[in-house]
Design an enzyme around this catalytic site. Sequence first.
Site, PDB file in Angstrom:
ATOM      1  N   GLY A 125       0.825  -1.198   0.000  1.00 29.94           N
ATOM      2  CA  GLY A 125       0.000   0.000   0.000  1.00 29.94           C
ATOM      3  C   GLY A 125       0.863   1.254   0.000  1.00 29.94           C
TER       4      GLY A 125
ATOM      5  N   SER B  25       4.043   2.124   2.569  1.00 34.16           N
ATOM      6  CA  SER B  25       4.252   0.868   3.297  1.00 34.16           C
ATOM      7  C   SER B  25       5.717   0.493   3.424  1.00 34.16           C
ATOM      8  CB  SER B  25       3.484  -0.265   2.609  1.00 34.16           C
ATOM      9  OG  SER B  25       3.972  -0.455   1.289  1.00 34.16           O
ATOM     10  N   GLY B  26       6.617   1.272   2.810  1.00 36.37           N
ATOM     11  CA  GLY B  26       8.040   0.996   2.908  1.00 36.37           C
ATOM     12  C   GLY B  26       8.649   0.390   1.661  1.00 36.37           C
ATOM     13  N   LYS B  27       7.914   0.379   0.566  1.00 37.18           N
ATOM     14  CA  LYS B  27       8.403  -0.232  -0.671  1.00 37.18           C
ATOM     15  C   LYS B  27       9.669   0.445  -1.188  1.00 37.18           C
ATOM     16  CE  LYS B  27       4.631   0.712  -2.827  1.00 37.18           C
ATOM     17  NZ  LYS B  27       3.909   1.467  -1.807  1.00 37.18           N
TER      18      LYS B  27
ATOM     19  N   HIS C  34      11.884  12.316  -2.797  1.00 38.78           N
ATOM     20  CA  HIS C  34      12.586  11.113  -3.252  1.00 38.78           C
ATOM     21  C   HIS C  34      14.009  11.453  -3.701  1.00 38.78           C
ATOM     22  CE1 HIS C  34       9.864   7.605  -3.235  1.00 38.78           C
ATOM     23  NE2 HIS C  34       8.903   8.510  -3.256  1.00 38.78           N
TER      24      HIS C  34
ATOM     25  N   GLU D 287      14.630   9.328 -15.693  1.00 34.89           N
ATOM     26  CA  GLU D 287      13.218   9.681 -15.564  1.00 34.89           C
ATOM     27  C   GLU D 287      12.524   9.262 -16.845  1.00 34.89           C
ATOM     28  OE1 GLU D 287      12.982  13.804 -14.468  1.00 34.89           O
ATOM     29  OE2 GLU D 287      13.843  13.403 -12.485  1.00 34.89           O
TER      30      GLU D 287
ATOM     31  N   ASP E 184      10.801   2.490  -9.968  1.00 32.75           N
ATOM     32  CA  ASP E 184       9.930   3.097  -8.965  1.00 32.75           C
ATOM     33  C   ASP E 184       9.029   4.125  -9.653  1.00 32.75           C
ATOM     34  OD1 ASP E 184       8.776   3.815  -6.580  1.00 32.75           O
ATOM     35  OD2 ASP E 184      10.631   4.459  -5.620  1.00 32.75           O
TER      36      ASP E 184
END
Length: 177
Positions: A9, A12-14, A49, A61, A80
Amino acid sequence: MATTLLLGGAASGKSRTAAALAARTALPVTVIATAEALDEEMVVRVARHRRERPADWAVVEEPLDLTSAVERARGVAIVDCLTLWVSNLLGYELGEEDIFERAAAASKACAARLEPTIIVSNEVGSGIVPMNPLARRYRDVLGRVNSMFADEADVVALMVAGRAVRLSTMLTDLEES
C-alpha cells in the site's frame, strides 16, 4: 537477488526497502523514476525522493518507455514505480492490450538483466470497488500488470508497515505446505 517485486500500500516501505536492498550491493545503482510531476503535490513527492537518494545513484526519468529504460540501466536497477507507469499509460490513452504488451516486454527485460532489478508497485485491489469506471479500469489493469511482473520475478514480497512478507511463487508451493 535477481529480480525482486515489492508490492504494498501507500507509504508501506516499498521504496525505502528497494533502496536498502540496492545499497547492500557493491554495484552502482540506477533508479528508473516513472513519476511525472504534473501538480504541486507530485513536485513535493519527487523532490523528497531525490533528497533521500544517494547522490551517486544514476536516475533515469522515464514515464512511458520502461523497457528501454531497463535495458539502459547499469548496476542495480530500481523501477519506482509500476503504479505511476500504468497511470501514465492510461493518461496517454493507451488501450489495455497495448499496456499489457508493454508490461510483458518490460517484465521480460527486467528478468533478462544480469544485475539485480528491484521493482516497486502498489497493491490497489484490496479495498472497496471504486465508484467510477476509470478507477475500476486502473485497478484491474494495474493488478494484471503486477501479476505479469510477479510471474517474471524471482522474489515477490508484500510490504506491510515497513515489513516484507515473502509471497509464494506458485500454487504448487501452497499445495506442498
